[in-house]
Design a protein around this motif. Sequence first.
Motif, PDB file in Angstrom:
ATOM      1  N   ASN A   1       2.375  25.534   0.975  1.00  0.00           N
ATOM      2  CA  ASN A   1       3.471  24.539   0.592  1.00  0.00           C
ATOM      3  C   ASN A   1       3.613  23.550   1.510  1.00  0.00           C
ATOM      4  OD1 ASN A   1       4.469  26.250   2.825  1.00  0.00           O
ATOM      5  ND2 ASN A   1       6.789  25.904   2.199  1.00  0.00           N
ATOM      6  N   ARG A   2       2.909  23.448   2.523  1.00  0.00           N
ATOM      7  CA  ARG A   2       2.740  22.321   3.554  1.00  0.00           C
ATOM      8  C   ARG A   2       1.554  21.461   3.266  1.00  0.00           C
ATOM      9  NH1 ARG A   2       6.511  23.497   7.567  1.00  0.00           N
ATOM     10  NH2 ARG A   2       5.826  21.327   8.543  1.00  0.00           N
ATOM     11  N   VAL A   3       0.611  21.884   2.568  1.00  0.00           N
ATOM     12  CA  VAL A   3      -0.692  21.130   2.389  1.00  0.00           C
ATOM     13  C   VAL A   3      -0.839  20.518   1.003  1.00  0.00           C
ATOM     14  CG1 VAL A   3      -3.216  21.238   2.313  1.00  0.00           C
ATOM     15  CG2 VAL A   3      -1.570  22.722   3.971  1.00  0.00           C
ATOM     16  N   HIS A   4      -0.960  19.128   0.886  1.00  0.00           N
ATOM     17  CA  HIS A   4      -1.143  18.338  -0.180  1.00  0.00           C
ATOM     18  C   HIS A   4      -2.655  17.977  -0.571  1.00  0.00           C
ATOM     19  CE1 HIS A   4       3.321  17.409   0.084  1.00  0.00           C
ATOM     20  NE2 HIS A   4       3.045  17.668   1.121  1.00  0.00           N
ATOM     21  N   TRP A   5      -2.998  18.417  -1.521  1.00  0.00           N
ATOM     22  CA  TRP A   5      -4.467  18.291  -1.918  1.00  0.00           C
ATOM     23  C   TRP A   5      -4.436  17.027  -3.151  1.00  0.00           C
ATOM     24  CZ3 TRP A   5      -8.082  20.952   0.495  1.00  0.00           C
ATOM     25  CH2 TRP A   5      -7.752  22.309   1.100  1.00  0.00           C
ATOM     26  N   VAL A   6      -4.945  15.790  -2.700  1.00  0.00           N
ATOM     27  CA  VAL A   6      -4.485  14.887  -3.533  1.00  0.00           C
ATOM     28  C   VAL A   6      -6.066  14.196  -4.055  1.00  0.00           C
ATOM     29  CG1 VAL A   6      -2.442  14.185  -2.220  1.00  0.00           C
ATOM     30  CG2 VAL A   6      -4.751  13.141  -1.749  1.00  0.00           C
ATOM     31  N   GLY A   7      -7.229  14.953  -3.792  1.00  0.00           N
ATOM     32  CA  GLY A   7      -8.399  14.453  -4.474  1.00  0.00           C
ATOM     33  C   GLY A   7      -8.707  13.088  -3.657  1.00  0.00           C
ATOM     34  N   MET A   8      -9.913  12.469  -4.331  1.00  0.00           N
ATOM     35  CA  MET A   8     -10.494  11.389  -3.741  1.00  0.00           C
ATOM     36  C   MET A   8      -9.340  10.284  -4.267  1.00  0.00           C
ATOM     37  SD  MET A   8     -13.851   9.162  -4.929  1.00  0.00           S
ATOM     38  CE  MET A   8     -14.290   7.726  -4.197  1.00  0.00           C
ATOM     39  N   ILE A   9      -8.816   9.369  -3.348  1.00  0.00           N
ATOM     40  CA  ILE A   9      -8.070   8.052  -3.333  1.00  0.00           C
ATOM     41  C   ILE A   9      -8.768   7.035  -2.921  1.00  0.00           C
ATOM     42  CG2 ILE A   9      -5.900   9.586  -2.792  1.00  0.00           C
ATOM     43  CD1 ILE A   9      -5.506   8.822  -0.337  1.00  0.00           C
ATOM     44  N   THR A  10      -8.414   5.880  -3.320  1.00  0.00           N
ATOM     45  CA  THR A  10      -9.028   4.672  -3.086  1.00  0.00           C
ATOM     46  C   THR A  10      -8.150   3.371  -3.183  1.00  0.00           C
ATOM     47  OG1 THR A  10      -9.756   4.205  -5.491  1.00  0.00           O
ATOM     48  CG2 THR A  10     -11.338   5.457  -4.175  1.00  0.00           C
TER      49      THR A  10
ATOM     50  N   ALA B   1       5.789  13.019  -4.178  1.00  0.00           N
ATOM     51  CA  ALA B   1       6.218  14.183  -2.983  1.00  0.00           C
ATOM     52  C   ALA B   1       5.932  13.991  -1.728  1.00  0.00           C
ATOM     53  CB  ALA B   1       5.210  15.485  -3.383  1.00  0.00           C
ATOM     54  N   LEU B   2       5.110  12.981  -1.281  1.00  0.00           N
ATOM     55  CA  LEU B   2       4.929  12.483  -0.119  1.00  0.00           C
ATOM     56  C   LEU B   2       6.013  11.293   0.370  1.00  0.00           C
ATOM     57  CD1 LEU B   2       0.869  11.952  -0.138  1.00  0.00           C
ATOM     58  CD2 LEU B   2       2.264  13.931   0.798  1.00  0.00           C
ATOM     59  N   ARG B   3       6.683  10.906  -0.538  1.00  0.00           N
ATOM     60  CA  ARG B   3       7.830  10.075  -0.172  1.00  0.00           C
ATOM     61  C   ARG B   3       8.715  10.441   0.896  1.00  0.00           C
ATOM     62  NH1 ARG B   3       8.959   5.270  -3.108  1.00  0.00           N
ATOM     63  NH2 ARG B   3       8.018   6.133  -4.843  1.00  0.00           N
ATOM     64  N   GLY B   4       8.828   9.888   1.965  1.00  0.00           N
ATOM     65  CA  GLY B   4       9.489  10.442   3.027  1.00  0.00           C
ATOM     66  C   GLY B   4       9.186  11.664   3.640  1.00  0.00           C
TER      67      GLY B   4
ATOM     68  N   ASP C   1       3.620  17.751   7.458  1.00  0.00           N
ATOM     69  CA  ASP C   1       2.855  18.313   6.310  1.00  0.00           C
ATOM     70  C   ASP C   1       1.447  17.772   6.756  1.00  0.00           C
ATOM     71  OD1 ASP C   1       5.023  19.432   5.160  1.00  0.00           O
ATOM     72  OD2 ASP C   1       4.882  18.055   3.469  1.00  0.00           O
ATOM     73  N   LEU C   2       0.655  18.178   5.890  1.00  0.00           N
ATOM     74  CA  LEU C   2      -0.734  17.988   6.104  1.00  0.00           C
ATOM     75  C   LEU C   2      -1.505  17.488   4.609  1.00  0.00           C
ATOM     76  CD1 LEU C   2      -3.880  17.871   7.465  1.00  0.00           C
ATOM     77  CD2 LEU C   2      -4.253  20.166   6.881  1.00  0.00           C
ATOM     78  N   VAL C   3      -1.903  16.144   4.479  1.00  0.00           N
ATOM     79  CA  VAL C   3      -2.590  15.892   3.416  1.00  0.00           C
ATOM     80  C   VAL C   3      -4.279  15.853   3.621  1.00  0.00           C
ATOM     81  CG1 VAL C   3      -2.799  13.766   1.852  1.00  0.00           C
ATOM     82  CG2 VAL C   3      -0.767  14.066   2.859  1.00  0.00           C
ATOM     83  N   MET C   4      -4.629  16.350   2.254  1.00  0.00           N
ATOM     84  CA  MET C   4      -6.185  16.565   2.422  1.00  0.00           C
ATOM     85  C   MET C   4      -6.660  15.764   1.400  1.00  0.00           C
ATOM     86  SD  MET C   4      -7.025  19.014   4.829  1.00  0.00           S
ATOM     87  CE  MET C   4      -8.647  19.372   4.309  1.00  0.00           C
TER      88      MET C   4
ATOM     89  N   SER D   1       0.870  -1.072   0.208  1.00  0.00           N
ATOM     90  CA  SER D   1       0.039  -0.042  -0.125  1.00  0.00           C
ATOM     91  C   SER D   1       0.729   1.278   0.105  1.00  0.00           C
ATOM     92  CB  SER D   1      -1.057  -0.081   1.284  1.00  0.00           C
ATOM     93  OG  SER D   1      -1.770  -1.070   1.196  1.00  0.00           O
ATOM     94  N   LEU D   2       1.837   1.238   0.568  1.00  0.00           N
ATOM     95  CA  LEU D   2       2.688   2.470   0.765  1.00  0.00           C
ATOM     96  C   LEU D   2       3.422   2.540  -0.752  1.00  0.00           C
ATOM     97  CD1 LEU D   2       4.428   1.756   4.240  1.00  0.00           C
ATOM     98  CD2 LEU D   2       3.152   3.725   3.746  1.00  0.00           C
ATOM     99  N   ALA D   3       3.794   1.640  -1.146  1.00  0.00           N
ATOM    100  CA  ALA D   3       4.562   1.686  -2.643  1.00  0.00           C
ATOM    101  C   ALA D   3       3.279   2.165  -3.463  1.00  0.00           C
ATOM    102  CB  ALA D   3       4.761   0.441  -3.031  1.00  0.00           C
ATOM    103  N   ALA D   4       2.099   2.051  -3.296  1.00  0.00           N
ATOM    104  CA  ALA D   4       1.177   2.487  -4.342  1.00  0.00           C
ATOM    105  C   ALA D   4       0.856   4.010  -3.824  1.00  0.00           C
ATOM    106  CB  ALA D   4      -0.281   1.788  -4.042  1.00  0.00           C
ATOM    107  N   LEU D   5       0.765   4.279  -2.770  1.00  0.00           N
ATOM    108  CA  LEU D   5       0.982   5.867  -2.501  1.00  0.00           C
ATOM    109  C   LEU D   5       1.947   6.562  -3.095  1.00  0.00           C
ATOM    110  CD1 LEU D   5      -0.405   8.317  -0.797  1.00  0.00           C
ATOM    111  CD2 LEU D   5       1.161   7.547   1.004  1.00  0.00           C
ATOM    112  N   HIS D   6       3.162   6.030  -2.765  1.00  0.00           N
ATOM    113  CA  HIS D   6       4.243   7.017  -3.266  1.00  0.00           C
ATOM    114  C   HIS D   6       4.334   6.833  -4.771  1.00  0.00           C
ATOM    115  CE1 HIS D   6       6.128   5.986   1.013  1.00  0.00           C
ATOM    116  NE2 HIS D   6       5.277   6.996   0.844  1.00  0.00           N
TER     117      HIS D   6
END
Length: 408
Positions: A273-282, A210-213, A247-250, A200-205
Amino acid sequence: MKILDVILSLNPLAGGPQHTVRAMSQIWRSMGHQVDILTLDAPDAPYLEPGLVKHAFGRLGSPIRRPGLSAAFDRYGYAPGAARKMAEIVQDYDMVLVHGLWNYSTLLARRVMVGSGVPYCVFPHGMLDPWHREKYPLKDIVKRIEWPFIEGALLGGASGGLFTTQAEIDLADGSYLPYRIHPVLVGYGCQGPVQDAQVSLAALHDSFPALRGRKFLLFLSRIHPKKGCDTLLRAFAQCLPDLGDVDLVMAGPDQVGWSKELKDLAATLGIANRVHWVGMITGEVKWGAYHAADAFVLPSHGENFGIVVAEAMACGTPVIISDRVNLCDTVIEHKAGLVGPHDLASTVSLLRQFARMSPGERAAMSHAATDCYHTHYELDAAARRVVDILADIAKTAKAPGPHHPVAA
């Protein structure tokens, strides 16, 4: 047992009830029950997998766009002829389960089920929460007018109104008059992660390099005023000195077009620059986000249950939630997270409290979150509990009267 699930739509963007219908119907079928789903989606709606829905009587999700007044009827779910079609099939079922309120599927169920002689239950899914009345007073006036004739009549004739928590029952009590509901506490549950966390982590990254690490707090829900998104952004901005390099992921769908205003707010607060807007994730991307997050944050103004909170705990992720999320008492009992009022000051206090926790304290909270999920919210156990309750109701329900055909 033969069960008919009635729901406005199975569009994944709708959130909430559609996830319940999809997940529980699959488990009930695996147990040997016949479970058919009736929606007001168009039969060719792109999100209906083959074999998922037996009765698609509407036009929601159709690729054909209808302008003008017809579009408003579509949003309500109006489906000509659906009442006649439903009336023709309900006698084939031992139990009908109606999901949600305040849409055409509710009116459809009221027209067909009241007086049908077929036992039915209604799952309000938090739609009697007082937050809606306080936030949208003009809509509430309309709801109060229609209540005795549609939702109130439907619930009054039901063998049970199904609620996920005692808090949801208490909040709904007397919300509209006349209030004649037989409340049944059924609990709730959700599917936990299936794949190993590393998958799952690999799928996210892969999806969001940008969220890696990066360390981050996760918000995953609808982008909607009810969820407290603006409160979270303001609290995050105030707590940056305490949180450090976090950071904050929305994440989540924006059904009301609020994202632009929230992104402008983030820029004004100096945290863009600290907020990531990633939309709908499944799928695995969603589970990867839960696994990667330091904590899951939901300062919601009202949740009848909070399925995303249970999902986070299934991944061992501590949760920081408001006391308007109705499973908060269980979170407190298990020490699986931090809970406080849904205002800005309290959200700031909770974030600062989490920031001060030692690695050992966070690890203990992570273990407690996993234990909380397995003890209370595993989907298989919840689904079996609900279907057993429905079976008991179906056996004992007395027919309210003779069946009367319903006009189209």
